[in-house]
Scaffold this motif. Structure first.
Motif, PDB file in Angstrom:
ATOM      1  N   ASP A 168       0.755  -1.267   0.192  1.00  0.00           N
ATOM      2  CA  ASP A 168       0.006   0.085   0.151  1.00  0.00           C
ATOM      3  C   ASP A 168       0.979   1.599  -0.354  1.00  0.00           C
ATOM      4  OD1 ASP A 168      -2.201   1.961  -0.324  1.00  0.00           O
ATOM      5  OD2 ASP A 168      -2.454   1.348   2.458  1.00  0.00           O
ATOM      6  N   ARG A 169       1.350   1.601  -1.152  1.00  0.00           N
ATOM      7  CA  ARG A 169       2.460   2.708  -1.247  1.00  0.00           C
ATOM      8  C   ARG A 169       1.716   3.815  -0.905  1.00  0.00           C
ATOM      9  NH1 ARG A 169       6.468   1.570  -4.387  1.00  0.00           N
ATOM     10  NH2 ARG A 169       7.347   3.234  -5.497  1.00  0.00           N
ATOM     11  N   ASN A 170       0.333   4.878  -1.051  1.00  0.00           N
ATOM     12  CA  ASN A 170      -0.035   5.694  -1.151  1.00  0.00           C
ATOM     13  C   ASN A 170      -0.768   5.378   0.914  1.00  0.00           C
ATOM     14  OD1 ASN A 170      -2.149   4.469  -1.609  1.00  0.00           O
ATOM     15  ND2 ASN A 170      -3.097   5.641  -2.962  1.00  0.00           N
ATOM     16  N   CYS A 171      -0.855   4.778   1.573  1.00  0.00           N
ATOM     17  CA  CYS A 171      -1.450   4.826   2.759  1.00  0.00           C
ATOM     18  C   CYS A 171      -3.021   4.885   2.179  1.00  0.00           C
ATOM     19  CB  CYS A 171      -0.527   5.441   3.182  1.00  0.00           C
ATOM     20  SG  CYS A 171       1.324   5.693   4.220  1.00  0.00           S
ATOM     21  N   SER A 172      -3.552   4.534   1.582  1.00  0.00           N
ATOM     22  CA  SER A 172      -4.903   4.546   1.931  1.00  0.00           C
ATOM     23  C   SER A 172      -5.063   3.733   2.290  1.00  0.00           C
ATOM     24  CB  SER A 172      -5.206   4.454  -0.014  1.00  0.00           C
ATOM     25  OG  SER A 172      -5.195   3.109  -0.701  1.00  0.00           O
ATOM     26  N   GLY A 173      -5.246   2.760   2.706  1.00  0.00           N
ATOM     27  CA  GLY A 173      -5.928   1.229   3.547  1.00  0.00           C
ATOM     28  C   GLY A 173      -5.689   0.178   2.615  1.00  0.00           C
ATOM     29  N   THR A 174      -6.375   0.353   0.859  1.00  0.00           N
ATOM     30  CA  THR A 174      -6.310  -0.294  -0.020  1.00  0.00           C
ATOM     31  C   THR A 174      -5.156  -0.672  -1.029  1.00  0.00           C
ATOM     32  OG1 THR A 174      -7.931   1.574  -1.399  1.00  0.00           O
ATOM     33  CG2 THR A 174      -7.963  -0.175  -0.018  1.00  0.00           C
ATOM     34  N   ILE A 175      -5.028  -1.586  -1.761  1.00  0.00           N
ATOM     35  CA  ILE A 175      -4.121  -2.009  -2.712  1.00  0.00           C
ATOM     36  C   ILE A 175      -5.166  -2.207  -3.856  1.00  0.00           C
ATOM     37  CG2 ILE A 175      -2.492  -4.197  -3.486  1.00  0.00           C
ATOM     38  CD1 ILE A 175      -1.899  -5.060  -0.375  1.00  0.00           C
ATOM     39  N   ASP A 176      -4.298  -0.450  -5.122  1.00  0.00           N
ATOM     40  CA  ASP A 176      -5.127  -1.071  -6.201  1.00  0.00           C
ATOM     41  C   ASP A 176      -3.920  -2.157  -6.886  1.00  0.00           C
ATOM     42  OD1 ASP A 176      -2.751   0.426  -6.860  1.00  0.00           O
ATOM     43  OD2 ASP A 176      -3.825   2.327  -6.624  1.00  0.00           O
ATOM     44  N   PHE A 177      -4.489  -2.313  -8.402  1.00  0.00           N
ATOM     45  CA  PHE A 177      -3.942  -3.605  -9.259  1.00  0.00           C
ATOM     46  C   PHE A 177      -2.296  -2.134  -9.287  1.00  0.00           C
ATOM     47  CE2 PHE A 177      -3.054  -4.808 -13.672  1.00  0.00           C
ATOM     48  CZ  PHE A 177      -2.412  -6.514 -13.227  1.00  0.00           C
ATOM     49  N   ARG A 178      -2.108  -1.470 -10.005  1.00  0.00           N
ATOM     50  CA  ARG A 178      -0.325  -0.762  -9.548  1.00  0.00           C
ATOM     51  C   ARG A 178       0.160  -1.233  -8.662  1.00  0.00           C
ATOM     52  NH1 ARG A 178       2.672   3.805  -9.723  1.00  0.00           N
ATOM     53  NH2 ARG A 178       3.431   4.061 -12.591  1.00  0.00           N
ATOM     54  N   GLU A 179      -0.408  -0.681  -7.513  1.00  0.00           N
ATOM     55  CA  GLU A 179       0.370  -1.276  -6.204  1.00  0.00           C
ATOM     56  C   GLU A 179       0.601  -2.527  -6.199  1.00  0.00           C
ATOM     57  OE1 GLU A 179      -1.053   2.361  -3.271  1.00  0.00           O
ATOM     58  OE2 GLU A 179      -2.259   0.682  -3.806  1.00  0.00           O
ATOM     59  N   TYR A 180      -0.809  -3.525  -6.605  1.00  0.00           N
ATOM     60  CA  TYR A 180      -0.365  -4.984  -6.461  1.00  0.00           C
ATOM     61  C   TYR A 180       1.082  -5.522  -7.685  1.00  0.00           C
ATOM     62  CZ  TYR A 180      -1.259  -9.966  -6.840  1.00  0.00           C
ATOM     63  OH  TYR A 180      -0.827 -10.911  -7.083  1.00  0.00           O
ATOM     64  N   ILE A 181       0.633  -5.023  -8.648  1.00  0.00           N
ATOM     65  CA  ILE A 181       2.577  -5.409  -9.559  1.00  0.00           C
ATOM     66  C   ILE A 181       3.077  -5.102  -9.196  1.00  0.00           C
ATOM     67  CG2 ILE A 181       3.475  -4.706 -11.964  1.00  0.00           C
ATOM     68  CD1 ILE A 181       0.403  -4.901 -12.912  1.00  0.00           C
ATOM     69  N   ILE A 182       3.861  -3.796  -8.500  1.00  0.00           N
ATOM     70  CA  ILE A 182       4.866  -3.408  -8.286  1.00  0.00           C
ATOM     71  C   ILE A 182       5.717  -3.487  -6.811  1.00  0.00           C
ATOM     72  CG2 ILE A 182       6.343  -1.346  -7.130  1.00  0.00           C
ATOM     73  CD1 ILE A 182       4.257   0.456  -9.251  1.00  0.00           C
ATOM     74  N   GLY A 183       4.567  -4.590  -5.907  1.00  0.00           N
ATOM     75  CA  GLY A 183       4.287  -5.027  -4.502  1.00  0.00           C
ATOM     76  C   GLY A 183       5.040  -5.880  -5.160  1.00  0.00           C
ATOM     77  N   LEU A 184       4.953  -6.937  -6.086  1.00  0.00           N
ATOM     78  CA  LEU A 184       5.086  -8.225  -6.245  1.00  0.00           C
ATOM     79  C   LEU A 184       6.365  -8.293  -6.937  1.00  0.00           C
ATOM     80  CD1 LEU A 184       2.437 -10.426  -8.045  1.00  0.00           C
ATOM     81  CD2 LEU A 184       2.851 -10.423  -5.973  1.00  0.00           C
ATOM     82  N   HIS A 185       6.860  -7.500  -7.835  1.00  0.00           N
ATOM     83  CA  HIS A 185       8.115  -6.569  -8.126  1.00  0.00           C
ATOM     84  C   HIS A 185       9.810  -6.813  -7.255  1.00  0.00           C
ATOM     85  CE1 HIS A 185       5.911  -8.271 -11.973  1.00  0.00           C
ATOM     86  NE2 HIS A 185       7.220  -8.034 -12.374  1.00  0.00           N
ATOM     87  N   LEU A 186       8.932  -5.893  -6.208  1.00  0.00           N
ATOM     88  CA  LEU A 186       9.974  -4.803  -5.543  1.00  0.00           C
ATOM     89  C   LEU A 186       9.683  -5.463  -4.027  1.00  0.00           C
ATOM     90  CD1 LEU A 186       9.319  -1.504  -7.109  1.00  0.00           C
ATOM     91  CD2 LEU A 186      11.064  -3.361  -7.706  1.00  0.00           C
ATOM     92  N   VAL A 187       8.837  -6.266  -3.649  1.00  0.00           N
ATOM     93  CA  VAL A 187       8.767  -6.946  -2.648  1.00  0.00           C
ATOM     94  C   VAL A 187       8.954  -8.045  -2.345  1.00  0.00           C
ATOM     95  CG1 VAL A 187       7.451  -7.226  -0.569  1.00  0.00           C
ATOM     96  CG2 VAL A 187       7.442  -4.717  -1.418  1.00  0.00           C
ATOM     97  N   SER A 188       7.852  -8.570  -2.703  1.00  0.00           N
ATOM     98  CA  SER A 188       7.874 -10.294  -2.724  1.00  0.00           C
ATOM     99  C   SER A 188       8.200 -11.371  -3.225  1.00  0.00           C
ATOM    100  CB  SER A 188       6.204 -10.500  -2.876  1.00  0.00           C
ATOM    101  OG  SER A 188       5.386 -10.543  -1.905  1.00  0.00           O
ATOM    102  N   GLN A 189       9.414 -10.429  -4.857  1.00  0.00           N
ATOM    103  CA  GLN A 189       9.345 -11.596  -5.440  1.00  0.00           C
ATOM    104  C   GLN A 189      10.988 -11.943  -5.677  1.00  0.00           C
ATOM    105  OE1 GLN A 189       8.609 -10.959 -10.062  1.00  0.00           O
ATOM    106  NE2 GLN A 189       6.671 -11.490  -9.436  1.00  0.00           N
ATOM    107  N   PRO A 190      11.460 -10.223  -5.435  1.00  0.00           N
ATOM    108  CA  PRO A 190      13.229 -10.791  -4.679  1.00  0.00           C
ATOM    109  C   PRO A 190      13.023 -10.637  -3.274  1.00  0.00           C
ATOM    110  CG  PRO A 190      12.340  -8.014  -5.301  1.00  0.00           C
ATOM    111  CD  PRO A 190      11.132  -9.162  -4.970  1.00  0.00           C
TER     112      PRO A 190
END
Length: 342
Positions: free
Chosen positions: A216-238
């Motif tokens: 949740d990059r913008n701290c909105s309390g939800t994850i949108d699709f763009r944040e989900y893609i970025i999270g997978l590539h920068l957080v979970s997959q590494p």
């Protein structure tokens, strides 16, 4: 035929043949954005027209009507509404301007994307418009979002920027959109903390909150699709490395047998993450592909690669445990020192 790769290759081949031919072909008119927009910016140009590496003449169109009905987009008034509004006006005024021929330099001849980007800058300056990293792929993802029952805006990602930053391709993003649609239960195109936990079959915990906040990059309390893609590539997959997967497997495999039993999986996941025993048993059945009653390292690794969120969750849990142990150790030392002083 736009989805057909062979069709696109044939079109590019024909463009190159005509552009470099000595025959007296007329000028070819190409709309490089590849789709309809609202005219508020110039989206990314597709590189097809620039692959031949020959000079091009940019042409811009200015619409002068106060109510501009010349544009029709994927989302908004339908075609019949736009047609009716156009007929309600006395005239539709447009000015077509042919800009000077743009001759590519050696770098632009080698790189069609650079060539396209620089021509777009010239046209944007002439129109006094900004440029945008949205592209035709965003439109395709918008349509696919609607097909999956999500709001069409879910697919608006600034696809070109994601490709440039993360190296993602359209087919990869489309597959992730299908996965994302399974996670979203509220119909709003965004994942809540509870939905994120439900997807991982975990209750809300400190470890889950920590992982959710990384997405949740913008701290909105939800994850949108763009944040989900970025999270997978920068957080979970590494975090989902061979070492982490091996470490997690060894944690579950208490006696170093080379496999994990159902009671071992239930014990760790129920204690560490509060996963219910029934959910843990269901997870065991998903991971145990050959149904022999035990999870081998190969089966564990295969599942971890499909669900990279678990790797980061495991690391987050480890960090929280280390922090908690360090705090307890400090408190213990403080208590011992107090006793000595007394």
């Amino acid at each position: 035929m736009r989805e057909d790769r062979m069709s696109r290759q044939k079109t590019i081949g024909e463009l190159k043949r005509r552009a470099t031919s000595d025959d007296s072909w007329p000028e070819i008119v190409i709309f490089p954005e590849g789709t309809c927009t609202n005219g508020q910016s110039l989206i990314a140009f597709k590189p097809g027209a620039f692959i031949p590496g020959v000079p091009v003449r940019p042409v811009v169109i200015r619409h002068r009507n106060r109510m501009n009905t010349a544009y029709w987009t994927w989302d908004g008034p339908g075609a019949y509404t736009v047609m009716w509004l156009t007929l309600c006006q006395f005239s539709t005024e447009a000015v077509i301007e042919r800009l000077p021929v743009y001759v590519p330099n050696s770098d632009e001849k080698r790189d069609p994307k650079l060539f396209a980007s620089n021509v777009r800058k010239v046209m944007a300056e002439s129109l006094n418009l900004p440029v945008s990293d949205h592209s035709f792929e965003d439109c395709r993802l918008m349509l696919y979002s609607a097909k999956l029952g999500l709001p069409s805006a879910t697919g608006v990602l600034e696809f070109q920027k994601l490709t440039r930053k993360l190296g993602v391709q359209y087919d990869d993003v489309k597959a992730l959109l299908e996965k994302f649609s399974v996670l979203v239960k509220n119909g709003k195109g965004q994942i809540t903390l509870e939905e994120f936990g439900s997807y991982l079959e975990l209750p809300v915990s400190d470890s889950l909150r920590q992982l959710f906040l990384l997405y949740d990059r913008n701290c909105s309390g939800t994850i949108d699709f763009r944040e989900y893609i970025i999270g997978l590539h920068l957080v979970s997959q590494p975090a989902n490395t061979e070492d982490v997967i091996r470490l997690a497997f060894e944690l579950f495999d208490e006696e170093s047998k080379g496999y994990i039993t159902e009671p071992e999986l239930v014990k760790i996941l129920h204690t560490a993450f509060g996963m219910s025993k029934s959910n843990t048993r269901e997870l065991f059945r998903h991971v145990d592909l050959n149904e022999d009653g035990k999870i081998s390292y190969e089966e564990f690794k295969a599942y971890s690669e499909k669900q990279p969120e678990y790797a980061k969750l495991f690391l987050t849990y480890q960090q929280l445990m280390k922090s908690e142990n360090a705090t307890n150790s400090t408190i213990g030392k403080h208590e011992t020192a107090s006793k000595k002083n007394s």
